[in-house]
Write a protein that holds these residues in place. Structure first.
Motif, PDB file in Angstrom:
ATOM      1  N   VAL A   1      -9.449   8.563   1.180  1.00  0.00           N
ATOM      2  CA  VAL A   1      -8.735   7.539   0.395  1.00  0.00           C
ATOM      3  C   VAL A   1      -7.958   6.622   1.350  1.00  0.00           C
ATOM      4  CG1 VAL A   1      -7.014   7.092  -1.396  1.00  0.00           C
ATOM      5  CG2 VAL A   1      -8.496   9.105  -1.576  1.00  0.00           C
TER       6      VAL A   1
ATOM      7  N   LEU B   1      -8.621   2.653   1.864  1.00  0.00           N
ATOM      8  CA  LEU B   1      -7.593   1.664   1.517  1.00  0.00           C
ATOM      9  C   LEU B   1      -7.135   0.888   2.754  1.00  0.00           C
ATOM     10  CD1 LEU B   1      -5.508   3.520  -1.213  1.00  0.00           C
ATOM     11  CD2 LEU B   1      -6.960   1.521  -1.516  1.00  0.00           C
TER      12      LEU B   1
ATOM     13  N   GLY C   1       3.900   1.599   6.166  1.00  0.00           N
ATOM     14  CA  GLY C   1       3.677   1.672   7.615  1.00  0.00           C
ATOM     15  C   GLY C   1       2.201   1.709   7.960  1.00  0.00           C
ATOM     16  N   GLU C   2       1.467   2.613   7.304  1.00  0.00           N
ATOM     17  CA  GLU C   2       0.035   2.759   7.570  1.00  0.00           C
ATOM     18  C   GLU C   2      -0.680   1.463   7.165  1.00  0.00           C
ATOM     19  OE1 GLU C   2      -1.619   5.551   9.621  1.00  0.00           O
ATOM     20  OE2 GLU C   2       0.238   6.048   8.593  1.00  0.00           O
ATOM     21  N   THR C   3      -0.277   0.935   6.025  1.00  0.00           N
ATOM     22  CA  THR C   3      -0.886  -0.289   5.508  1.00  0.00           C
ATOM     23  C   THR C   3      -0.628  -1.446   6.476  1.00  0.00           C
ATOM     24  OG1 THR C   3      -0.362   0.589   3.323  1.00  0.00           O
ATOM     25  CG2 THR C   3      -1.074  -1.703   3.415  1.00  0.00           C
TER      26      THR C   3
ATOM     27  N   VAL D   1      -1.734   9.444  -7.042  1.00  0.00           N
ATOM     28  CA  VAL D   1      -2.145   9.721  -5.659  1.00  0.00           C
ATOM     29  C   VAL D   1      -2.833  11.083  -5.601  1.00  0.00           C
ATOM     30  CG1 VAL D   1      -1.285  10.207  -3.335  1.00  0.00           C
ATOM     31  CG2 VAL D   1      -0.356   8.272  -4.621  1.00  0.00           C
TER      32      VAL D   1
ATOM     33  N   GLY E   1       0.826  -1.215   0.000  1.00  0.00           N
ATOM     34  CA  GLY E   1       0.000   0.000   0.000  1.00  0.00           C
ATOM     35  C   GLY E   1       0.849   1.249   0.000  1.00  0.00           C
TER      36      GLY E   1
ATOM     37  N   GLY F   1       0.492   3.936  -5.987  1.00  0.00           N
ATOM     38  CA  GLY F   1       0.383   4.748  -7.202  1.00  0.00           C
ATOM     39  C   GLY F   1       1.526   5.741  -7.304  1.00  0.00           C
TER      40      GLY F   1
HETATM   41  N1  LIG Z   1      -3.144   4.602  -5.312  1.00  0.00           N
HETATM   42  C1  LIG Z   1      -3.226   5.322  -4.182  1.00  0.00           C
HETATM   43  N2  LIG Z   1      -3.757   6.556  -4.206  1.00  0.00           N
HETATM   44  C2  LIG Z   1      -3.822   7.298  -3.087  1.00  0.00           C
HETATM   45  N3  LIG Z   1      -3.392   6.891  -1.884  1.00  0.00           N
HETATM   46  C3  LIG Z   1      -2.875   5.665  -1.814  1.00  0.00           C
HETATM   47  C4  LIG Z   1      -2.772   4.811  -2.939  1.00  0.00           C
HETATM   48  N4  LIG Z   1      -2.218   3.655  -2.549  1.00  0.00           N
HETATM   49  C5  LIG Z   1      -1.986   3.765  -1.227  1.00  0.00           C
HETATM   50  N5  LIG Z   1      -2.377   4.971  -0.770  1.00  0.00           N
HETATM   51  C6  LIG Z   1      -2.258   5.484   0.603  1.00  0.00           C
HETATM   52  O1  LIG Z   1      -0.911   5.891   0.799  1.00  0.00           O
HETATM   53  C7  LIG Z   1      -0.554   5.716   2.150  1.00  0.00           C
HETATM   54  C8  LIG Z   1       0.782   4.995   2.194  1.00  0.00           C
HETATM   55  O2  LIG Z   1       1.247   5.018   3.501  1.00  0.00           O
HETATM   56  P1  LIG Z   1       2.006   3.831   4.157  1.00  0.00           P
HETATM   57  O3  LIG Z   1       1.262   2.564   3.983  1.00  0.00           O
HETATM   58  O4  LIG Z   1       2.285   4.264   5.558  1.00  0.00           O
HETATM   59  O5  LIG Z   1       3.373   3.759   3.354  1.00  0.00           O
HETATM   60  P2  LIG Z   1       4.801   4.362   3.761  1.00  0.00           P
HETATM   61  O6  LIG Z   1       5.441   3.385   4.650  1.00  0.00           O
HETATM   62  O7  LIG Z   1       5.487   4.493   2.426  1.00  0.00           O
HETATM   63  O8  LIG Z   1       4.569   5.671   4.456  1.00  0.00           O
HETATM   64  C9  LIG Z   1      -1.653   4.950   2.818  1.00  0.00           C
HETATM   65  O9  LIG Z   1      -2.451   5.828   3.570  1.00  0.00           O
HETATM   66  C10 LIG Z   1      -2.457   4.406   1.627  1.00  0.00           C
HETATM   67  O10 LIG Z   1      -3.796   4.266   1.970  1.00  0.00           O
END
Ligand SMILES: Nc1ncnc2c1ncn2[C@@H]1O[C@H](COP(=O)(O)OP(=O)(O)O)[C@@H](O)[C@H]1O
Ligand SMILES: O=C(O)[C@H](O)C(=O)COP(=O)(O)O
Length: 576
Positions: free
Chosen positions: A488, A492, A516-518, A476, A416, A471
């Protein structure tokens, strides 16, 4: 100096608990309050009656009257009475078994307790039951009496005591963990650990706790409230140093949450000159003159400026914290850090500011900063800050447990994160494995369900498939402009959580998650309980194992080499 009132109901608990304090918390001042009639009276009463309950409360009040910062009962036979006294006290009142039970339950559900003092067994069973119910983990406790052990230790024959306890440990089969029932039994920890492959825990040594929150990008007031609640819990466990860990790319927005949370924790702990140090040199995160770098780029030019939730557009940590409302922020520059621990400590103590950004460009700097923080009530930093903190703790630990086993089984990758590294890792994985793109507009429109993606993944599960939403910055931005950033992210998060649940329900035993969030969403949905940290796959990313046998790798979007996904799945396989 922290003063801890130890309340002893039997002389045999005194030496082990003092030995534990000397080894684990030498700066504390334990004082002894003894009523050696308690233990025999408890045995004679057969239960914790009103008279005993009142005596425990009076002793607690007396402990507090001595000026103690916390009261610790060293006898395990008075659980309910201690709880009643704790409810009326204005500072932590601790039972001896709390930390030990939790540590054992982290290993699995089937726990055995070796109990030399039979009258303590029933109340310890009750305490265990209450803790297991609170955690909802279904853990069970079998009590194994060890006749002769308590008599031996009372007679001063420690060798016999240890031999009896170790022999009992050696006979046990099929348990996930063994706990030793009393402080006095802790003497046998080494012998018992040698007698069995099952991890063995004793009360004095099991006294550390971690609380994982998903508070990076929730509203600041909620992040503060959750963090303060976690702080209160940790303090109630007797923790003496609290580390507020955030991302080494300082993921936050002008509204928070690092500044407000750090200020609230500092305020609650009465701490000043609190270090702020997200450096993680192994991963290229370094701080110089208060500015955060990723490799040879300033943070704001590293790709983090495009982060979907916490775009980092300013590398000046003091200015960024100032925008979060922290007031003036201090700086310990690298030239001072290089003078060593004493100079760092003096600089932190001399600072007028509550928060002080501290430069670090190497692991040696982190070691010096760690040494300077011995005894600090509050530390804040990225995971790199832990590097220098362990040296302050002379902790042998409760014995190294055999790693949990993962049943070899199907493995899936979920991504994610939208970071450049994750997107490169997806492309790398695509060369040899099936990769499914999650159609984010369809998720937002409600036409694509997690169950549908789960079915696709399960059909390909033998080939280590991957599903991603990740994305480009443009994609995004388009999604966020149409639906709003929070909407969003929330949708997700929910999607990945449900997807992970469906996969695990269908038998997936190895799950790699990028973001991280994912990862937070997946872990919240799976609720796997405490996770055991295993081997490091790449810097900052270990294999994690849940009691259920599920193996996880939770990866910050930026972390890991390009071939991370396949290697992570591979690293989770149990080898004979
Ligand atoms: N295609 C997309 N469009 C918009 N937001 C997205 C998309 N794919 C993932 N996200 C959001 O982007 C964020 C990525 O954060 P995260 O999972 O913490 O990754 P990182 O560790 O890179 O910070 C999440 O909130 C997810 O929901
Ligand atoms: O890129 C980074 O440094 C990460 O965002 C980060 O710090 C994540 O750290 P974690 O320890 O994996 O939470």
């Amino acid at each position: 100096m922290t003063r801890i009132a130890l309340i002893h109901a039997t002389p045999i608990a005194v030496e082990p608990v003092h030995a534990a304090f000397a080894a684990l918390w030498p700066e504390a001042r334990p004082i002894d309050i003894m009523d050696y009639s308690l233990s025999p009276d408890r045995e004679a009463a057969g239960c914790i009656d009103d008279a005993l309950t009142r005596r425990i409360e009076a002793l607690t009040r007396y402990g507090i009257l001595t000026g103690a910062d916390a009261v610790l009962f060293t006898c395990s036979a008075f659980g309910a009475a201690i709880e009643a006294a704790a409810a009326r006290a204005d500072r932590p009142v601790l039972r001896p078994n709390e930390a030990m039970f939790r540590a054992a339950m982290d290993r699995g559900r089937r726990i055995a307790m070796i109990c030399p003092f039979a009258p303590a067994a029933a109340s310890m069973q009750d305490e265990f039951r209450a803790e297991a119910d609170r955690l909802g983990n279904g853990a069970t406790l079998d009590t194994i009496l060890a006749p002769g052990a308590i008599e031996a230790v009372r007679a001063g024959d420690i060798a016999t005591h240890n031999r009896i306890v170790a022999a009992k440990a050696g006979e046990l089969r099929g348990y996930d963990a063994i706990v030793l029932a009393h402080f006095s039994t802790a003497r046998a920890l080494d012998d018992a650990s040698r007698a069995t492959d099952i991890p063995v825990f004793a009360s004095p040594q099991a006294a550390a706790g971690v609380v994982a929150l998903k508070s990076r990008s929730i509203p600041a007031d909620r992040a503060v409230a959750q963090s303060l609640a976690a702080l209160d819990w940790l303090l109630a466990q007797g923790c003496r140093q609290v580390v507020f860990k955030y991302c080494s790319t300082f993921d936050s927005t002008p509204q928070g949450n690092i500044g407000p949370v750090a200020m609230a924790l500092a305020d609650r702990l009465g701490a000043r000159g609190v270090v702020v140090c997200p450096a993680f040199p192994t991963m290229g995160r370094t701080i110089y003159q208060g500015h955060l770098f990723v490799g040879d780029r300033l943070l704001s030019e590293s790709g983090m400026q495009d982060h979907p939730l916490t775009p980092m557009t300013d590398p000046d940590l003091r200015r960024w914290l100032g925008r979060q409302g922290t007031g003036p922020v201090g700086l310990v520059p690298l030239c001072v850090v290089r003078q060593g621990a004493a100079a760092i400590r003096a600089a932190l103590e001399a600072s007028d500011a509550t928060l002080v950004v501290t430069d670090a460009t190497s692991d040696e700097d982190l070691m010096a900063i760690g040494a300077a923080l011995a005894g600090a009530r509050l530390v804040t930093g990225g995971s790199g800050i832990a590097l220098g903190l362990a040296q302050n703790l002379d902790v042998a630990g409760p014995g190294v447990a055999a790693p949990r086993r993962t049943a070899p089984g199907p493995g899936v990758v979920l991504a994610g994160s939208c970071s450049g590294m994750t997107r490169r890792q997806i492309e790398h994985h695509r060369a040899a494995h099936p990769v499914i793109e999650i159609d984010v507009p369809a998720v937002m429109a409600g036409t694509l369900t997690p169950e549908a993606v789960a079915r696709q993944l399960l059909a390909l599960v033998a080939q280590a498939p991957l599903a991603f939403s990740s994305g480009s910055p443009e994609q995004v931005a388009r999604m966020q402009a149409e639906y709003g950033r929070e909407a969003v992210a929330a949708r997700l998060d929910g999607f990945f959580g449900d997807l992970a649940r469906a996969l695990v329900a269908a038998g997936v035993t190895r799950l790699v998650v990028a973001g991280g969030e994912t990862s937070g969403a997946v872990v919240s949905a799976l609720a796997p309980g405490a996770l055991e940290v295993g081997a490091e796959i790449d810097p900052g990313v270990p294999v994690l194992r849940a009691a259920s046998g599920l193996a996880l790798a939770l990866k910050s979007g930026n972390f890991g080499a390009e071939d991370f996904f396949a290697r992570a799945l591979d690293g989770m396989e149990d080898r004979p």
